[in-house]
Design an enzyme around this catalytic site. Structure first.
Site, short mmCIF file in Angstrom:
data_model
loop_
_atom_site.label_atom_id
_atom_site.label_comp_id
_atom_site.label_asym_id
_atom_site.label_seq_id
_atom_site.Cartn_x
_atom_site.Cartn_y
_atom_site.Cartn_z
N ASP A 171 0.84 -1.20 0.00
CA ASP A 171 0.00 0.00 0.00
C ASP A 171 0.88 1.26 0.00
O ASP A 171 0.61 2.24 -0.69
CB ASP A 171 -0.91 -0.01 1.22
CG ASP A 171 -1.64 -1.34 1.34
OD1 ASP A 171 -2.45 -1.64 0.47
OD2 ASP A 171 -1.34 -2.10 2.30
N HIS A 224 -4.48 -3.20 6.72
CA HIS A 224 -4.33 -3.50 5.29
C HIS A 224 -5.69 -3.93 4.76
O HIS A 224 -5.95 -5.09 4.52
CB HIS A 224 -3.28 -4.60 5.05
CG HIS A 224 -3.35 -5.10 3.63
ND1 HIS A 224 -2.95 -4.35 2.57
CD2 HIS A 224 -3.80 -6.27 3.10
CE1 HIS A 224 -3.15 -5.03 1.44
NE2 HIS A 224 -3.67 -6.19 1.74
P1 NAX Z 1 -3.04 -18.08 -3.76
O1 NAX Z 1 -4.38 -18.65 -3.48
O2 NAX Z 1 -2.53 -18.08 -5.15
O3 NAX Z 1 -1.95 -18.83 -2.85
C1 NAX Z 1 -2.16 -19.14 -1.52
C2 NAX Z 1 -1.45 -20.44 -1.23
O4 NAX Z 1 -1.55 -20.71 0.16
C3 NAX Z 1 -2.06 -21.63 -1.98
O5 NAX Z 1 -1.03 -22.35 -2.67
C4 NAX Z 1 -2.66 -22.47 -0.84
O6 NAX Z 1 -2.62 -23.86 -1.12
C5 NAX Z 1 -1.74 -22.09 0.30
N1 NAX Z 1 -2.28 -22.41 1.63
C6 NAX Z 1 -3.56 -22.42 2.06
N2 NAX Z 1 -3.63 -22.80 3.34
C7 NAX Z 1 -2.36 -23.01 3.75
C8 NAX Z 1 -1.79 -23.43 4.97
N3 NAX Z 1 -2.56 -23.71 6.03
N4 NAX Z 1 -0.45 -23.55 5.04
C9 NAX Z 1 0.32 -23.30 3.98
N5 NAX Z 1 -0.16 -22.90 2.78
C10 NAX Z 1 -1.48 -22.76 2.67
O7 NAX Z 1 -3.06 -16.61 -3.16
P2 NAX Z 1 -2.04 -15.40 -3.42
O8 NAX Z 1 -2.56 -14.57 -4.53
O9 NAX Z 1 -0.66 -15.93 -3.50
O10 NAX Z 1 -2.25 -14.55 -2.10
C11 NAX Z 1 -1.85 -15.04 -0.85
C12 NAX Z 1 -2.41 -14.20 0.29
O11 NAX Z 1 -1.88 -12.88 0.23
C13 NAX Z 1 -3.92 -14.03 0.28
O12 NAX Z 1 -4.40 -14.19 1.62
C14 NAX Z 1 -4.11 -12.61 -0.17
O13 NAX Z 1 -5.35 -12.07 0.26
C15 NAX Z 1 -2.92 -11.94 0.46
N6 NAX Z 1 -2.51 -10.63 -0.09
C16 NAX Z 1 -2.01 -9.72 0.78
C17 NAX Z 1 -1.48 -8.52 0.37
C18 NAX Z 1 -0.88 -7.56 1.35
O14 NAX Z 1 -0.45 -6.49 0.92
N7 NAX Z 1 -0.81 -7.83 2.65
C19 NAX Z 1 -1.52 -8.13 -1.06
C20 NAX Z 1 -1.65 -9.28 -1.99
C21 NAX Z 1 -2.55 -10.40 -1.52
O15 NAX Z 1 -3.87 -10.09 -1.87
#
Ligand code: NAX
Length: 331
Positions: free
Chosen positions: A159, A187
């Site tokens: 952000d 966030h």
């Molecule tokens: P994806 O769905 O592509 O990847 C998430 C991964 O986490 C998947 O491979 C899933 O299998 C894995 N996962 C689920 N449960 C798990 C667990 N218990 N232990 C280990 N791995 C696990 O999502 P992606 O686009 O990579 O985003 C990841 C996260 O970042 C989301 O929660 C998203 O909302 C968050 N974000 C946060 C941002 C920030 O600025 N703080 C910005 C970007 C993003 O939106």
């Protein structure tokens, strides 16, 4: 030669993971002279994809990469890690209640807190990226009491960087000449991107952004909403959420934390609030911080006008509510 640093990335088979691990292996996060060992965790349904990422890391022949652990075992993943970047989580799916998503993430962050507390290296630094990032970080902190609270943070640097990008585009200046924006609070779309202390380096010295933009309506309106809503705009355009910018911001966050912020520059980090600026204490709140010797310090004494005060309070209130919701999921 330096000893390798072990870096954990959870959710490493996901889209941010795919952008992030090559950056870490190239030295973007910890420096071009710092060898690393990557620990990648995902869940069993993603195990095959995770192994594919490991194969690509081998194929990339990164000189700094001294080893790769790819696993679905949380203890193996956490063992000996010096830095933990928590990207894995349960996404909000259509039709799901807020409380159901919170409850899934509370249980994930509770169990990963236990594993980190017991198996990570002493003084491990933790960055939570997965949403709800601030509250996931708070749960992690609560269930890993032996990890110092100051070692547990969440990502608001994306952000922050988005705010720098908007100012740079508006003024047609290099983004590297803009600094000291602030992201306050959560966030989420309640965050407050604040330009009141931001400056731009010009040929005649540093100038306040407010003096250069001369368009208070834009700064107090469209600028704020653009930064708040940027995640949604990316999803609309890409049909996928931000990944390369999130990965890059995670590298910026850890790099500045470990190696320090430049003199006269602050960055935004979600940290355990001590009540500075009358933000609620006891939640993970994004503040302006400087970093030195591996520790962050909240920048103190910045003037907060009435407009800003309301926005700091609003996002703080949302964090207090999220905390209550998270706790209600525990019982
Ligand atoms: P994806 O769905 O592509 O990847 C998430 C991964 O986490 C998947 O491979 C899933 O299998 C894995 N996962 C689920 N449960 C798990 C667990 N218990 N232990 C280990 N791995 C696990 O999502 P992606 O686009 O990579 O985003 C990841 C996260 O970042 C989301 O929660 C998203 O909302 C968050 N974000 C946060 C941002 C920030 O600025 N703080 C910005 C970007 C993003 O939106």
């Amino acid at each position: 030669a330096k000893e390798p640093v072990r870096v954990l990335v959870t959710g490493a088979a996901g889209q941010i993971g795919y952008a992030l691990v090559p950056m870490i292996a190239r030295g973007v996060m910890l420096g071009a002279d710092q060898p690393v060992i990557l620990h990648m965790l995902d869940i069993p349904p993603a195990a095959e994809a995770l192994n594919g990422v490991k194969m690509e890391l081998v194929d990339a022949a990164f000189p700094l990469l001294k080893g790769v652990v790819a696993t679905t075992d949380v203890v193996e993943a956490c063992t000996g890690v010096n830095v933990a970047v928590m990207v894995g989580g349960f996404p909000r799916k259509e039709g799901m209640e807020r409380k159901d998503v919170m409850s899934k993430n509370v249980s994930i962050y509770k169990s990963q807190a236990f594993a980190l507390e017991q198996h990570a290296a002493p003084n491990c630094k933790v960055l939570v990226v997965a949403n709800p990032a601030n509250t996931n970080a708070l749960i992690l902190k609560e269930f890993a009491p032996s990890i110092p609270a100051k070692n547990i943070t969440c990502l608001t640097r994306l952000d922050h960087n988005r705010a720098l990008g908007q100012i740079s585009e508006k003024l047609n200046v290099q983004v590297s000449d803009v600094k000291n924006v602030i992201i306050w609070g959560n966030h989420s779309s309640s965050q407050y991107p604040d330009v009141n202390h931001a400056t731009v380096m010009t040929p005649s010295g540093e100038k306040p952004v407010r003096k250069l933009v001369k368009d208070d309506a834009w700064l107090n309106g469209e600028f704020i909403t653009t930064v708040q809503q940027r995640g949604a705009a990316i999803i609309k355009a890409r049909k996928l959420s931000s990944a390369l910018s999130a990965a890059s911001a995670a590298c910026d966050h850890i790099r500045d934390w470990v190696l320090g912020t430049p003199e006269g520059t602050w960055v935004s980090m979600g940290v355990y609030s001590d009540g500075s600026y009358n933000a609620p204490a006891g939640v993970i709140y994004s503040f302006p911080v400087t970093c030195k010797n591996g520790e962050w310090t909240i920048v103190q004494g910045l003037a907060i006008d009435e407009f800003s005060r309301k926005k700091l309070d609003l996002t703080g209130q949302e964090l207090t509510e999220e905390k209550e919701l998270a706790y209600s999921c525990l019982s």
